[in-house]
Design a protein around this motif. Structure first.
Motif, PDB file in Angstrom:
ATOM      1  N   ALA A 548      25.353 -23.929  14.480  1.00 27.34           N
ATOM      2  CA  ALA A 548      26.775 -23.934  14.837  1.00 27.34           C
ATOM      3  C   ALA A 548      26.961 -24.255  16.318  1.00 27.34           C
ATOM      4  CB  ALA A 548      27.402 -22.584  14.502  1.00 27.34           C
ATOM      5  N   TYR A 549      26.112 -23.670  17.184  1.00 25.65           N
ATOM      6  CA  TYR A 549      26.246 -23.931  18.617  1.00 25.65           C
ATOM      7  C   TYR A 549      25.812 -25.360  18.947  1.00 25.65           C
ATOM      8  CZ  TYR A 549      26.164 -23.176  23.654  1.00 25.65           C
ATOM      9  OH  TYR A 549      26.402 -23.264  25.006  1.00 25.65           O
ATOM     10  N   ALA A 550      24.768 -25.839  18.259  1.00 23.63           N
ATOM     11  CA  ALA A 550      24.318 -27.218  18.473  1.00 23.63           C
ATOM     12  C   ALA A 550      25.418 -28.207  18.096  1.00 23.63           C
ATOM     13  CB  ALA A 550      23.053 -27.484  17.650  1.00 23.63           C
ATOM     14  N   LEU A 551      26.080 -27.989  16.982  1.00 16.95           N
ATOM     15  CA  LEU A 551      27.171 -28.871  16.568  1.00 16.95           C
ATOM     16  C   LEU A 551      28.289 -28.858  17.607  1.00 16.95           C
ATOM     17  CD1 LEU A 551      27.357 -27.939  12.762  1.00 16.95           C
ATOM     18  CD2 LEU A 551      26.482 -30.073  13.742  1.00 16.95           C
ATOM     19  N   PHE A 552      28.603 -27.672  18.125  1.00 14.74           N
ATOM     20  CA  PHE A 552      29.649 -27.569  19.141  1.00 14.74           C
ATOM     21  C   PHE A 552      29.272 -28.373  20.384  1.00 14.74           C
ATOM     22  CE2 PHE A 552      30.818 -25.185  23.049  1.00 14.74           C
ATOM     23  CZ  PHE A 552      32.171 -25.485  23.061  1.00 14.74           C
ATOM     24  N   LYS A 553      28.036 -28.234  20.829  1.00 13.98           N
ATOM     25  CA  LYS A 553      27.609 -28.935  22.048  1.00 13.98           C
ATOM     26  C   LYS A 553      27.568 -30.453  21.843  1.00 13.98           C
ATOM     27  CE  LYS A 553      26.673 -27.326  25.400  1.00 13.98           C
ATOM     28  NZ  LYS A 553      27.596 -27.001  26.520  1.00 13.98           N
ATOM     29  N   GLN A 554      27.367 -30.876  20.601  1.00 18.63           N
ATOM     30  CA  GLN A 554      27.328 -32.305  20.305  1.00 18.63           C
ATOM     31  C   GLN A 554      28.718 -32.861  19.968  1.00 18.63           C
ATOM     32  OE1 GLN A 554      24.528 -34.384  20.481  1.00 18.63           O
ATOM     33  NE2 GLN A 554      23.716 -32.591  21.538  1.00 18.63           N
ATOM     34  N   GLY A 555      29.719 -31.974  19.984  1.00 20.25           N
ATOM     35  CA  GLY A 555      31.074 -32.429  19.702  1.00 20.25           C
ATOM     36  C   GLY A 555      31.327 -32.741  18.239  1.00 20.25           C
ATOM     37  N   ILE A 556      30.583 -32.120  17.357  1.00 22.11           N
ATOM     38  CA  ILE A 556      30.722 -32.356  15.916  1.00 22.11           C
ATOM     39  C   ILE A 556      31.440 -31.169  15.275  1.00 22.11           C
ATOM     40  CG2 ILE A 556      29.471 -32.686  13.735  1.00 22.11           C
ATOM     41  CD1 ILE A 556      27.200 -33.940  15.401  1.00 22.11           C
ATOM     42  N   GLU A 557      32.477 -31.431  14.492  1.00 22.80           N
ATOM     43  CA  GLU A 557      33.209 -30.370  13.800  1.00 22.80           C
ATOM     44  C   GLU A 557      32.317 -29.741  12.730  1.00 22.80           C
ATOM     45  OE1 GLU A 557      36.063 -28.967  14.209  1.00 22.80           O
ATOM     46  OE2 GLU A 557      36.867 -30.229  15.815  1.00 22.80           O
ATOM     47  N   ASP A 578      24.659 -39.443  13.564  1.00 16.86           N
ATOM     48  CA  ASP A 578      24.563 -38.221  14.368  1.00 16.86           C
ATOM     49  C   ASP A 578      24.261 -37.001  13.497  1.00 16.86           C
ATOM     50  OD1 ASP A 578      26.984 -38.352  13.134  1.00 16.86           O
ATOM     51  OD2 ASP A 578      28.195 -37.774  14.869  1.00 16.86           O
ATOM     52  N   TYR A 579      24.694 -37.036  12.206  1.00 19.51           N
ATOM     53  CA  TYR A 579      24.353 -35.946  11.298  1.00 19.51           C
ATOM     54  C   TYR A 579      22.856 -35.945  11.006  1.00 19.51           C
ATOM     55  CZ  TYR A 579      29.337 -35.222  10.237  1.00 19.51           C
ATOM     56  OH  TYR A 579      30.678 -34.948  10.302  1.00 19.51           O
ATOM     57  N   ALA A 635      36.567 -18.597  13.507  1.00 16.46           N
ATOM     58  CA  ALA A 635      35.142 -18.519  13.185  1.00 16.46           C
ATOM     59  C   ALA A 635      34.440 -19.850  13.440  1.00 16.46           C
ATOM     60  CB  ALA A 635      34.965 -18.112  11.723  1.00 16.46           C
ATOM     61  N   PHE A 636      35.183 -20.861  13.913  1.00 14.26           N
ATOM     62  CA  PHE A 636      34.616 -22.201  14.076  1.00 14.26           C
ATOM     63  C   PHE A 636      34.795 -22.713  15.501  1.00 14.26           C
ATOM     64  CE2 PHE A 636      35.899 -21.795   9.620  1.00 14.26           C
ATOM     65  CZ  PHE A 636      34.690 -22.072   8.989  1.00 14.26           C
ATOM     66  N   HIS A 637      34.066 -23.808  15.789  1.00 14.14           N
ATOM     67  CA  HIS A 637      34.192 -24.542  17.054  1.00 14.14           C
ATOM     68  C   HIS A 637      34.076 -23.608  18.256  1.00 14.14           C
ATOM     69  CE1 HIS A 637      34.808 -28.259  19.075  1.00 14.14           C
ATOM     70  NE2 HIS A 637      35.904 -27.847  19.712  1.00 14.14           N
ATOM     71  N   ASN A 638      33.094 -22.701  18.184  1.00 19.25           N
ATOM     72  CA  ASN A 638      32.804 -21.755  19.261  1.00 19.25           C
ATOM     73  C   ASN A 638      33.988 -20.852  19.592  1.00 19.25           C
ATOM     74  OD1 ASN A 638      30.203 -21.438  20.541  1.00 19.25           O
ATOM     75  ND2 ASN A 638      31.301 -21.525  22.501  1.00 19.25           N
ATOM     76  N   GLY A 639      34.862 -20.668  18.593  1.00 22.94           N
ATOM     77  CA  GLY A 639      36.020 -19.797  18.787  1.00 22.94           C
ATOM     78  C   GLY A 639      37.190 -20.467  19.478  1.00 22.94           C
ATOM     79  N   LEU A 746      13.599 -22.598  17.004  1.00 17.97           N
ATOM     80  CA  LEU A 746      14.332 -22.955  15.788  1.00 17.97           C
ATOM     81  C   LEU A 746      14.776 -24.408  15.807  1.00 17.97           C
ATOM     82  CD1 LEU A 746      16.624 -19.797  15.438  1.00 17.97           C
ATOM     83  CD2 LEU A 746      14.462 -20.259  14.273  1.00 17.97           C
ATOM     84  N   PRO A 747      14.946 -25.005  14.630  1.00 18.96           N
ATOM     85  CA  PRO A 747      15.545 -26.332  14.573  1.00 18.96           C
ATOM     86  C   PRO A 747      16.929 -26.306  15.225  1.00 18.96           C
ATOM     87  CG  PRO A 747      14.696 -25.683  12.421  1.00 18.96           C
ATOM     88  CD  PRO A 747      14.605 -24.477  13.312  1.00 18.96           C
ATOM     89  N   TYR A 748      17.331 -27.402  15.787  1.00 22.01           N
ATOM     90  CA  TYR A 748      18.659 -27.617  16.389  1.00 22.01           C
ATOM     91  C   TYR A 748      18.775 -27.073  17.803  1.00 22.01           C
ATOM     92  CZ  TYR A 748      19.166 -27.369  11.303  1.00 22.01           C
ATOM     93  OH  TYR A 748      18.947 -27.478   9.957  1.00 22.01           O
ATOM     94  N   ALA A 749      17.829 -26.219  18.280  1.00 26.75           N
ATOM     95  CA  ALA A 749      17.957 -25.656  19.619  1.00 26.75           C
ATOM     96  C   ALA A 749      17.839 -26.737  20.695  1.00 26.75           C
ATOM     97  CB  ALA A 749      16.905 -24.574  19.847  1.00 26.75           C
ATOM     98  N   LYS A 750      17.160 -27.817  20.396  1.00 24.52           N
ATOM     99  CA  LYS A 750      16.992 -28.880  21.397  1.00 24.52           C
ATOM    100  C   LYS A 750      18.312 -29.569  21.720  1.00 24.52           C
ATOM    101  CE  LYS A 750      15.883 -32.713  18.256  1.00 24.52           C
ATOM    102  NZ  LYS A 750      14.888 -33.738  17.931  1.00 24.52           N
ATOM    103  N   PHE A 751      19.356 -29.325  20.905  1.00 26.31           N
ATOM    104  CA  PHE A 751      20.643 -29.979  21.137  1.00 26.31           C
ATOM    105  C   PHE A 751      21.590 -29.145  21.994  1.00 26.31           C
ATOM    106  CE2 PHE A 751      19.051 -31.700  17.097  1.00 26.31           C
ATOM    107  CZ  PHE A 751      19.010 -33.048  17.425  1.00 26.31           C
ATOM    108  N   PHE A 752      21.111 -28.000  22.522  1.00 24.88           N
ATOM    109  CA  PHE A 752      21.971 -27.172  23.387  1.00 24.88           C
ATOM    110  C   PHE A 752      22.263 -27.924  24.676  1.00 24.88           C
ATOM    111  CE2 PHE A 752      20.468 -22.741  21.688  1.00 24.88           C
ATOM    112  CZ  PHE A 752      20.943 -23.094  20.427  1.00 24.88           C
TER     113      PHE A 752
END
Length: 752
Positions: A548-557, A578-579, A635-639, A746-752
């Motif tokens: 969820a945080y990785a998606l937020f940082k990448q600008g993905i809903e 990008d997905y 509950a979405f988009h980092n609040g 964890l997977p996705y952490a590299k996108f922070f």
């Protein structure tokens, strides 16, 4: 034989005193040597009993006494004399108890059969009660109710459920007051007999309470199929007659036939248009006891429905007074029971129920319990106990009714209300104003399946005494022993309730004896706090939060992402580039969480991990466009729910936002200055907080939020005292290094 000698006259007087053989309007009773059976109504019989108790209504049990002086030993001649007199009385009464007594020795005959275990002379009610040992046949009541409902619905064509209940109740009133209802009656004669008996039974009381006319009016309004078959009329009369045989106020034994009947009938409809929820009979009994109600109390039910609480109270109070034929019983029924019902048809049903029991009907009022008129009416009564189950929904004014009652009954009145568990918590501001004048003493959470679709508690107040700092006793009766039987509702088929009731009455009175007991701070909780087991987060929980945080940082809903991933898995459609990039797994070995080494750490307070502050309210009308993140109850988009230009109350970056109202427990790491709404708590760390450590702690916080709900918000004050489980170092400190390393693995952490 005892050395003390009593003459026959002395034994007779002694027996009268112990038995309480006192004559009333409804009973011939006394002792003597000169009164003959002829004088007592047994024509032509000159025999003289030594004592008698003969109710006017022959379906009640009678008692006959034969005494001897204290030196007389009981032999065949003494027994023959008693049994002869017992036989005379049995020509009129179905149930007769005969007593042979010499001041020391006693023999008791129940319908001519010697009861060897009865050796001590007791109050007459004990002997009359020997005939009520047969419990109500609930299975028969269930089957009769089902049959009556079908007959009225499909043959009499009465479509309205409550009209079917009222029609049946009126027929039972007619039976109670001597109407002739027999097989073969024409439809017209059948309905006329019920109507005329109703009118006759109400004639005296209408002068005292003209609103009782509503019962006659509602009965007249019931639309019937006048062409129904004779077999249907016969079936209805037969079923009503069988139920009527079970309704005998003298034989109540903690359960009432009409309460069983009404609750069973009500299963055919989830609830009435007026929010009516009928109270199960065993709970009315329980509430009577935990409020320590006695025969001296004046009872109010300002949402009385069919009258279940009033009938139960009347039953218990009259038993305590010594039975239906005592002078106290008349006072109880006429001056100590008060009810209000707003719904016109349910009011008619309550009147019929009280008529069936021949008592209390003139003290029922048809009015709105929320009104000033009702408050004034209540204020005129010397109420000492309130037993109520008001309609639960706000649209029917649940809390308005409760407040009107609390504000108008006398100081010191004990008031018990059945309400949804969260009702008072949802209106904390309002209820805390109540607590400036009234004290909430007890909360007893009831079994979850007691009422369909809602969990409830009994809330017990004492009127006129401020709460101040007094804690609230709370406990949880998780089981009542009843089981759901297909097509027959919840029943005590294993006979467990009596023991469970005794146990919980004892727990509530002693405020001890159960692990469920809590003491609540009224500034924090106004409901029982059910302990919820919170499982520690799993790898999947951390992966989900990291994604969820990785998606937020990448600008993905996040919502769009999850929908597309789901569609791809279902239909094999290609994913956006990008997905695909986000979903690519990292080839890093899985690190065990070793939660057995975790420890508890306080979130806030002096020694907590964070300082905690509440966000600042900002209405939509006062927001203007900008680039500042506005964190709300999402509950979405980092609040983040908006971007604004307001900057006068910004929260610092490097903090965790936690929603405590709405999306409770949604926790997000915020790495930019932001505005947090007043539904959000802002956690500022007392340690060096990296994005990975924040994601780890936010995942744990989210898991912990299962303890809270909309009605039990995770407010700043509560969060200050809350503890969470985290990895710990050997010396007991939080292991922030492990948290950082784990999230990075964890997977996705590299996108922070």
């Amino acid at each position: 034989m005892a050395s003390i000698f009593f003459t026959e006259d002395q034994v007779r007087d002694r027996a009268k005193s112990i038995l309480h053989l006192e004559e009333t309007e409804s009973v011939k009773a006394g002792v003597g040597q000169l009164t003959t059976f002829h004088q007592l109504g047994f024509r032509g019989i000159k025999d003289r009993p030594d004592g008698w108790y003969l109710p006017n209504e022959p379906h009640f049990p009678a008692l006959i006494l034969e005494v001897k002086n204290s030196s007389t030993r009981f032999g065949d001649s003494e027994r023959r004399e008693l049994l002869k007199n017992l036989g005379i009385v049995q020509t009129r009464y179905k149930h007769v108890c005969g007593l042979l007594y010499n001041g020391f020795e006693l023999e008791v005959y129940k319908n001519g059969e010697l009861l060897a275990e009865e050796t001590e002379l007791l109050d007459k009610e004990h002997y009359l009660g020997l005939f009520s040992t047969n419990r109500i046949n609930k299975m028969l009541i269930y089957s009769l109710t089902h049959s009556i409902n079908d007959t009225l619905h499909f043959d009499f064509l009465i479509k309205n459920l409550y009209h079917r209940m009222i029609f049946t109740a009126c027929a039972l009133v007619a039976k109670r007051y001597g109407a002739t209802l027999m097989n073969g009656m024409s439809f017209g004669l059948f309905t006329t007999s019920i109507r005329e008996t109703l009118e006759k039974s109400l004639s005296d009381d209408l002068s005292k309470n003209k609103k009782l006319q509503i019962l006659l009016d509602v009965f007249s309004e019931i639309k019937l199929n006048t062409l129904c078959k004779q077999e249907a009329i016969n079936q209805f009369i037969e079923d009503v007659s069988k139920i009527s045989d079970h309704i005998n106020s003298d034989f109540w034994n903690g359960e009432d036939v009409m309460a069983i009947f009404f609750n069973e009938f009500n299963r055919y409809k989830a609830k009435s248009e007026s929010g009516q929820v009928f109270t199960p009979d065993h709970i009315t009994s329980f509430m009577y006891q935990i409020t320590e109600t006695t025969k001296h109390d004046i009872i109010l039910d300002a949402a009385c429905g069919s009258g279940a609480f009033l009938v139960k109270a009347m039953c218990n109070m009259i038993k305590e007074a010594g039975g239906m034929r005592t002078r106290e019983a008349s006072d109880i029924s006429q001056t100590q029971l008060y009810g209000i019902e707003f719904d016109r048809e349910i009011y008619a049903l309550a009147c019929a129920n009280m008529l069936i029991h021949k008592d209390g009907k003139t003290n029922l009022e048809h009015m709105d319990s929320r009104s000033v008129e009702a408050g004034w009416w209540i204020r005129q009564k010397p109420i000492t106990r309130v037993l109520m189950n008001p309609p639960f929904e706000n649209k029917y004014g649940c809390l308005d009714i409760v407040e009107n009652v609390l504000n108008n009954v006398p100081r010191g009145t004990v008031c018990a209300f059945i309400l949804p568990d969260n009702k008072l918590d949802k209106a904390k501001g309002r209820v805390r104003r109540w607590l400036q004048f009234h004290r909430l003493d007890k909360i007893i959470k009831l079994p979850k399946d007691l009422f369909s679709g809602v969990t409830t508690s009994i809330f017990v107040f004492t009127v006129g005494i401020p709460q101040k700092k007094q804690e609230i006793f709370a406990c949880y009766m998780a089981e009542d022993g009843l089981e759901t039987i297909k097509n027959q509702g919840r029943q005590d088929i294993r006979g467990r309730w009596d023991a469970i009731e005794r146990q919980w009455v004892d727990i509530v009175r002693k405020q001890a004896g159960s692990e469920s007991i809590q003491w609540l701070n009224p500034n924090e909780h106004l409901s029982y706090q059910e302990e919820i087991h919170v499982p520690l987060p799993t790898r999947a929980d951390f992966v989900k939060r990291t994604l969820a945080y990785a998606l937020f940082k990448q600008g993905i809903e996040e919502a769009a992402f999850m929908e597309n991933v789901s569609e791809n898995r279902l239909f094999g459609t290609p994913l956006k580039e990008d997905y695909q990039r986000i979903l690519a797994s990292l080839d890093i070995p899985e690190i065990p969480l070793e939660t057995n080494r975790w420890k508890s750490f306080r979130l806030g307070g002096k020694d907590g991990l964070f300082t905690i502050a509440k966000g600042t309210r900002l209405t939509k009308a006062n927001q203007y466009e900008g680039r500042i993140n506005y964190v709300g109850a999402s509950a979405f988009h980092n609040g983040i729910t908006n971007h604004i230009g307001n900057d006068e109350a910004l929260c610092a970056p490097g903090t965790i936002s936690v929603c405590y109202n709405g999306s409770i427990g949604e926790a997000f790491y915020q790495d930019e200055p932001y505005w947090a709404t007043d539904d959000v708590n802002v956690l500022t760390p007392r340690f060096s907080l990296t994005p990975s450590i924040a994601i780890f702690i936010a995942t744990v916080i989210k898991n912990e939020s299962v303890k809270y709900a909309f009605n039990n918000k995770w407010t700043k004050d509560i969060m200050e005292r809350s503890e969470i489980q985290l990895p710990a170092t050997p010396d007991g400190a939080p292991d922030f290094s492990f948290m950082e390393h784990y999230i990075q693995s964890l997977p996705y952490a590299k996108f922070f």
